[in-house]
Design an enzyme around this catalytic site. Structure first.
Site, mmCIF file in Angstrom:
data_model
loop_
_atom_site.group_PDB
_atom_site.id
_atom_site.type_symbol
_atom_site.label_atom_id
_atom_site.label_comp_id
_atom_site.label_asym_id
_atom_site.label_seq_id
_atom_site.Cartn_x
_atom_site.Cartn_y
_atom_site.Cartn_z
ATOM 1 N N THR A 81 1.042 -0.849 -0.074
ATOM 2 C CA THR A 81 -0.051 -0.030 -0.548
ATOM 3 C C THR A 81 1.160 1.146 0.225
ATOM 4 O OG1 THR A 81 -1.859 -1.095 1.448
ATOM 5 C CG2 THR A 81 -2.121 0.998 1.506
ATOM 6 N N ASP A 119 -8.964 -1.507 4.731
ATOM 7 C CA ASP A 119 -8.561 -0.759 5.105
ATOM 8 C C ASP A 119 -8.322 0.191 4.130
ATOM 9 O OD1 ASP A 119 -5.643 0.087 5.959
ATOM 10 O OD2 ASP A 119 -5.913 -1.686 5.309
ATOM 11 N N THR A 165 -0.624 0.906 6.570
ATOM 12 C CA THR A 165 0.508 -0.341 5.319
ATOM 13 C C THR A 165 0.328 -1.511 6.702
ATOM 14 O OG1 THR A 165 1.779 -0.804 3.906
ATOM 15 C CG2 THR A 165 2.745 0.814 5.591
ATOM 16 N N GLY A 166 0.078 -2.188 5.737
ATOM 17 C CA GLY A 166 0.452 -3.612 6.243
ATOM 18 C C GLY A 166 -1.227 -4.392 5.973
#
EC number: 3.4.19.5
Length: 310
Positions: free
Chosen positions: A167, A198, A218-219
């Site tokens: 992302t 998300d 991000t993740g």
């Protein structure tokens, strides 16, 4: 301290052969956003253009270069938020759009809604004169390779996901003290058709408030949603924590509570910034007071003049 822009190119494990390109990409995005701010542009302008540049870069999981869903197709999410008004715009599961972040901005500025999804977002794009691009133009050989690898019976889903959690996002404070964030992604490798993570969700995939600051994360999207990571970081800042302290607390909570890894870029209303992550790596860059800061691994913090091009 103002203006400032901070960008990330995604958390996870970045293969060795792509680390240099990822770092170059975030540095260029930070330079682009900073140049807009230096010319008196708004924080919204800066974050949208910084993220749009990364969407056009095939090295990132956003726009061209997005990962593929289970059917081998590209579905993208993006969010923009204006900290001055708390207005935001988002698109989810959008197809055949080169720069979803720019479409998200149009949702914010041209509709009364916060998020448009799938075919509805496509119809809105057409009404705004945003051209559709051939899906093949968004698909890279690398994305195809990862998609096929993850379809194999012995594929390691964790390894495949960590290899491409890329992302992209940006936060900024402009010369007037206005704050904004933007985030864009192709999502998870081999996700179900229609899966939304998300990124387009306010408070999860980003948040901006002139009274506090801004966050772009991000993740792993599901983990970020469970803890509303962006708003959680700002909650800690409201309690008096610095951007760095707030980021570390929120990321530690996400790891402890839902076993989620990720990263964030953060600014406060004074221009203090942070780039923190619990994953193996996160490419990031920040531009402030004529200096470009950047890193990839834990402990990295390199600097060079903003105007120096590599």
């Amino acid at each position: 301290m103002l203006p400032v822009v901070v960008v990330h190119g995604g958390a996870g494990h970045i293969p060795k052969e792509r680390t240099e390109e990822s770092t170059i990409g975030v540095k260029e995005a930070a330079r682009t956003g900073y140049a807009i701010l230096q010319r008196g542009g708004s924080a919204v302008d800066a974050v949208v253009e910084a993220v749009a540049l990364m969407e056009t870069n095939p090295r990132f999981n956003a726009g061209r270069g997005s990962v593929l869903n289970i059917k081998g197709e590209v579905e993208m999410d993006a969010l923009v938020m204006d900290g001055r008004t708390l207005d935001s715009g988002a698109v989810s599961a959008v197809r055949r759009i080169a720069n979803p972040v720019q479409l998200a901005r149009l949702v914010m500025e041209k509709t009364k809604h916060l998020c448009l999804t799938a075919e509805g977002a496509s119809k809105f794009a057409r009404s705004m004169g945003v051209p559709e691009v051939p899906e093949e133009s968004l698909i890279t050989d690398y994305a195809k390779m990862r998609w096929k690898k993850n379809l194999e019976p012995d594929a390691n889903p964790v390894e495949c996901q960590m290899g491409k959690m890329g992302t992209v996002g940006a936060v900024a404070v402009d010369m007037d003290g206005n704050i904004a964030c933007a985030t864009s992604t192709g999502g998870m490798i081999n996700k179900m058709e229609g899966r939304v993570g998300d990124t387009p969700c306010v408070g999860c995939g980003g948040y901006a408030d002139n009274k506090i600051g801004a966050v772009s994360p991000t993740g792993h999207g599901e983990a970020i949603m469970k803890v509303t990571l962006s708003r959680l970081v700002l909650f800690h800042m409201e309690q008096g924590k610095t951007p760095e302290e707030a980021s570390d607390l929120a990321l530690a909570y996400m790891k402890e509570r839902v076993d989620g890894l990720g990263g964030v870029v953060v600014v406060d209303h004074n221009g203090t910034w942070a780039a923190r992550f619990s994953s193996l790596q996160m490419s990031w860059a920040a531009a402030q007071q004529g200096k470009l800061h950047f890193g990839l691994f834990h402990g990295d913090h390199f600097t060079e003049p903003v105007e120096e091009h590599t």
